[in-house]
Design a protein around this motif. Structure first.
Motif, PDB file in Angstrom:
ATOM      1  N   UNK A 179      13.736   4.266 -44.584  1.00 44.29           N
ATOM      2  CA  UNK A 179      12.416   4.624 -45.072  1.00 44.29           C
ATOM      3  C   UNK A 179      11.318   3.999 -44.225  1.00 44.29           C
ATOM      4  N   UNK A 180      10.218   4.720 -44.093  1.00 43.81           N
ATOM      5  CA  UNK A 180       9.080   4.219 -43.343  1.00 43.81           C
ATOM      6  C   UNK A 180       8.721   5.157 -42.208  1.00 43.81           C
ATOM      7  N   UNK A 181       7.513   4.983 -41.686  1.00 47.20           N
ATOM      8  CA  UNK A 181       7.016   5.922 -40.683  1.00 47.20           C
ATOM      9  C   UNK A 181       6.495   5.230 -39.429  1.00 47.20           C
ATOM     10  N   UNK A 182       6.823   3.945 -39.255  1.00 44.16           N
ATOM     11  CA  UNK A 182       6.399   3.250 -38.048  1.00 44.16           C
ATOM     12  C   UNK A 182       6.962   3.924 -36.815  1.00 44.16           C
ATOM     13  N   UNK A 183       6.095   4.208 -35.862  1.00 44.92           N
ATOM     14  CA  UNK A 183       6.484   5.071 -34.747  1.00 44.92           C
ATOM     15  C   UNK A 183       7.301   4.350 -33.687  1.00 44.92           C
ATOM     16  N   UNK A 184       7.087   3.065 -33.499  1.00 49.74           N
ATOM     17  CA  UNK A 184       7.784   2.349 -32.428  1.00 49.74           C
ATOM     18  C   UNK A 184       9.146   1.824 -32.855  1.00 49.74           C
ATOM     19  N   UNK A 185       9.249   1.318 -34.088  1.00 53.72           N
ATOM     20  CA  UNK A 185      10.490   0.674 -34.512  1.00 53.72           C
ATOM     21  C   UNK A 185      11.243   1.491 -35.564  1.00 53.72           C
ATOM     22  N   UNK A 186      10.567   1.839 -36.665  1.00 51.29           N
ATOM     23  CA  UNK A 186      11.272   2.480 -37.774  1.00 51.29           C
ATOM     24  C   UNK A 186      11.868   3.811 -37.367  1.00 51.29           C
ATOM     25  N   UNK A 187      11.092   4.679 -36.762  1.00 47.23           N
ATOM     26  CA  UNK A 187      11.603   6.000 -36.410  1.00 47.23           C
ATOM     27  C   UNK A 187      12.638   5.919 -35.290  1.00 47.23           C
ATOM     28  N   UNK A 188      12.559   4.887 -34.453  1.00 43.16           N
ATOM     29  CA  UNK A 188      13.622   4.688 -33.461  1.00 43.16           C
ATOM     30  C   UNK A 188      14.931   4.338 -34.151  1.00 43.16           C
ATOM     31  N   UNK A 189      14.874   3.473 -35.167  1.00 41.93           N
ATOM     32  CA  UNK A 189      16.088   3.113 -35.900  1.00 41.93           C
ATOM     33  C   UNK A 189      16.662   4.319 -36.632  1.00 41.93           C
ATOM     34  N   UNK A 190      15.793   5.188 -37.155  1.00 46.88           N
ATOM     35  CA  UNK A 190      16.271   6.432 -37.769  1.00 46.88           C
ATOM     36  C   UNK A 190      17.099   7.214 -36.757  1.00 46.88           C
ATOM     37  N   UNK A 203      -0.176  14.313 -45.498  1.00 52.90           N
ATOM     38  CA  UNK A 203      -0.896  15.470 -44.995  1.00 52.90           C
ATOM     39  C   UNK A 203      -0.165  16.113 -43.832  1.00 52.90           C
ATOM     40  N   UNK A 204      -0.372  17.428 -43.629  1.00 56.05           N
ATOM     41  CA  UNK A 204       0.407  18.165 -42.631  1.00 56.05           C
ATOM     42  C   UNK A 204       0.224  17.668 -41.209  1.00 56.05           C
ATOM     43  N   UNK A 205      -0.973  17.272 -40.828  1.00 49.87           N
ATOM     44  CA  UNK A 205      -1.185  16.831 -39.457  1.00 49.87           C
ATOM     45  C   UNK A 205      -0.444  15.528 -39.173  1.00 49.87           C
ATOM     46  N   UNK A 206      -0.535  14.585 -40.113  1.00 56.75           N
ATOM     47  CA  UNK A 206       0.167  13.304 -39.932  1.00 56.75           C
ATOM     48  C   UNK A 206       1.674  13.522 -39.912  1.00 56.75           C
ATOM     49  N   UNK A 207       2.179  14.335 -40.836  1.00 59.74           N
ATOM     50  CA  UNK A 207       3.615  14.574 -40.888  1.00 59.74           C
ATOM     51  C   UNK A 207       4.112  15.265 -39.626  1.00 59.74           C
ATOM     52  N   UNK A 208       3.369  16.245 -39.167  1.00 57.93           N
ATOM     53  CA  UNK A 208       3.773  16.949 -37.956  1.00 57.93           C
ATOM     54  C   UNK A 208       3.852  15.984 -36.771  1.00 57.93           C
ATOM     55  N   UNK A 209       2.908  15.059 -36.710  1.00 59.66           N
ATOM     56  CA  UNK A 209       2.923  14.077 -35.627  1.00 59.66           C
ATOM     57  C   UNK A 209       4.135  13.157 -35.743  1.00 59.66           C
ATOM     58  N   UNK A 210       4.421  12.667 -36.955  1.00 52.39           N
ATOM     59  CA  UNK A 210       5.563  11.767 -37.145  1.00 52.39           C
ATOM     60  C   UNK A 210       6.866  12.472 -36.766  1.00 52.39           C
ATOM     61  N   UNK A 211       6.967  13.738 -37.114  1.00 51.84           N
ATOM     62  CA  UNK A 211       8.173  14.495 -36.798  1.00 51.84           C
ATOM     63  C   UNK A 211       8.334  14.645 -35.291  1.00 51.84           C
ATOM     64  N   UNK A 212       7.239  14.851 -34.595  1.00 51.35           N
ATOM     65  CA  UNK A 212       7.314  14.940 -33.131  1.00 51.35           C
ATOM     66  C   UNK A 212       7.736  13.608 -32.519  1.00 51.35           C
ATOM     67  N   UNK A 213       7.232  12.518 -33.075  1.00 51.42           N
ATOM     68  CA  UNK A 213       7.653  11.192 -32.593  1.00 51.42           C
ATOM     69  C   UNK A 213       9.147  11.003 -32.814  1.00 51.42           C
ATOM     70  N   UNK A 214       9.622  11.397 -33.981  1.00 54.43           N
ATOM     71  CA  UNK A 214      11.048  11.283 -34.285  1.00 54.43           C
ATOM     72  C   UNK A 214      11.883  12.118 -33.316  1.00 54.43           C
ATOM     73  N   UNK A 215      11.420  13.312 -33.016  1.00 54.60           N
ATOM     74  CA  UNK A 215      12.131  14.146 -32.042  1.00 54.60           C
ATOM     75  C   UNK A 215      12.232  13.433 -30.698  1.00 54.60           C
ATOM     76  N   UNK A 216      11.156  12.773 -30.290  1.00 57.87           N
ATOM     77  CA  UNK A 216      11.172  12.052 -29.029  1.00 57.87           C
ATOM     78  C   UNK A 216      12.178  10.921 -29.019  1.00 57.87           C
TER      79      UNK A 216
END
Length: 298
Positions: A179-190, A203-216
């Motif tokens: 759980x969590x949306x931190x772009x450098x550490x949390x989503x890397x661990x995911x 909100x859709x813009x924030x979520x879309x951005x987080x999803x793109x970070x996760x894809x990266x």
């Protein structure tokens, strides 16, 4: 789209004497209404409002719910890595998985609430160390669920012989949600260790951005993004007429379905009305319609 429920509050009519009966009814109703997952917060103090309000220990509550349900999956949203030694946490989640017939999640994060740590005497290390401990815990979980009893020698944890018997029924392991949306550490661990993420409905813009970070991050570690279960935690107050700040089932489906358009596989909602009579008839309508308008594998 899957539709799950998080129960974050346990202050209900009748007080502690009726709490078990009410909680059990909510778990059974969620199961029978066709919801996909059932979650409780893993906190020791109530974090919404007065910390002295009722707060159940997460895994005891889930074990109780497991005995009263048949198909709904069960997890904490989410366990703070500081709350339990990793070996004992994996043993606890394994026990829940075995006793529930393979329905357990490991929901986990880096922890954040220093007030309850201080209050109960639980060590609360700095942020960087908590993330180090989170990564080691994920490594330990994967090792124990693989049946590897060789010593684990980490920076923070040392396990001489991590036996895990009986093994989980879920194979290769209970699903792991970070759980969590931190772009450098949390989503890397995911991307590196988890089967699922959980993001806030910001909100859709924030979520879309987080999803793109996760894809990266998935690309960086050689992970197939499509294999990840993307979930979002939202808030939902349902009523038949949509009075006040509530939504009708149709309005809820329209709003939540837009998350599916972003690539979200499951939305979990928390709600202040879960103890009200008849509310799960409305939840069932939402679950059925979401599954129809946003089918899995879209």
């Amino acid at each position: 789209m899957d539709f799950g429920l998080q129960v974050p509050n346990f202050t209900w009519e009748g007080g502690p004497a009726q709490l078990g009966r009410t909680f059990g009814r909510i778990a059974r109703d969620a199961d029978q209404a066709g919801l996909s997952s059932f979650w409780v917060m893993d906190h020791f103090f109530q974090i919404f409002g007065d910390p002295e309000q009722e707060m159940l220990e997460g895994y005891t509550a889930l074990a109780y719910a497991a005995a009263l349900t048949e198909r709904i999956t069960l997890g904490t949203m989410v366990t703070g890595v500081t709350y339990r030694h990793p070996g004992l946490l994996i043993k606890t989640v394994t026990t829940l998985d075995v006793l529930s017939g393979g329905r357990a999640w490991l929901g986990i994060g880096a922890a954040w609430n220093d007030e309850e740590h201080r209050g109960l005497g639980v060590p609360y290390p700095p942020t960087a160390e908590r993330f180090e401990r989170l990564e080691e815990t994920l490594q330990i979980g994967r090792q124990m669920w693989a049946g590897d009893q060789s010593p684990f020698e980490g920076k923070h944890y040392q396990l001489e012989r991590p036996i895990n018997s009986p093994q989980s029924l879920s194979r290769p392991h209970p699903r792991i949600l970070v759980g969590g949306s931190g772009e450098k550490k949390t989503l890397r661990l995911v991307a590196q260790y988890a089967d699922a993420c959980n993001l806030f409905d910001a909100g859709p813009e924030v979520l879309a951005h987080k999803i793109e970070v996760l894809k990266g991050h998935c690309e960086d570690v050689g992970r197939d993004y499509a294999d990840l279960h993307k979930s979002v935690l939202s808030t939902l107050f349902l009523s038949r007429d949509g009075a006040g700040d509530s939504e009708t089932p149709a309005q809820a489906v329209e709003r939540l379905a837009r998350l599916g358009e972003l690539g979200v596989d499951e939305v979990m909602v928390n709600s202040r009305v879960v103890a009200e009579p008849g509310i799960f008839d409305l939840f069932a309508e939402v679950a059925e319609e979401l599954g129809r308008v946003v089918p899995q594998g879209r």
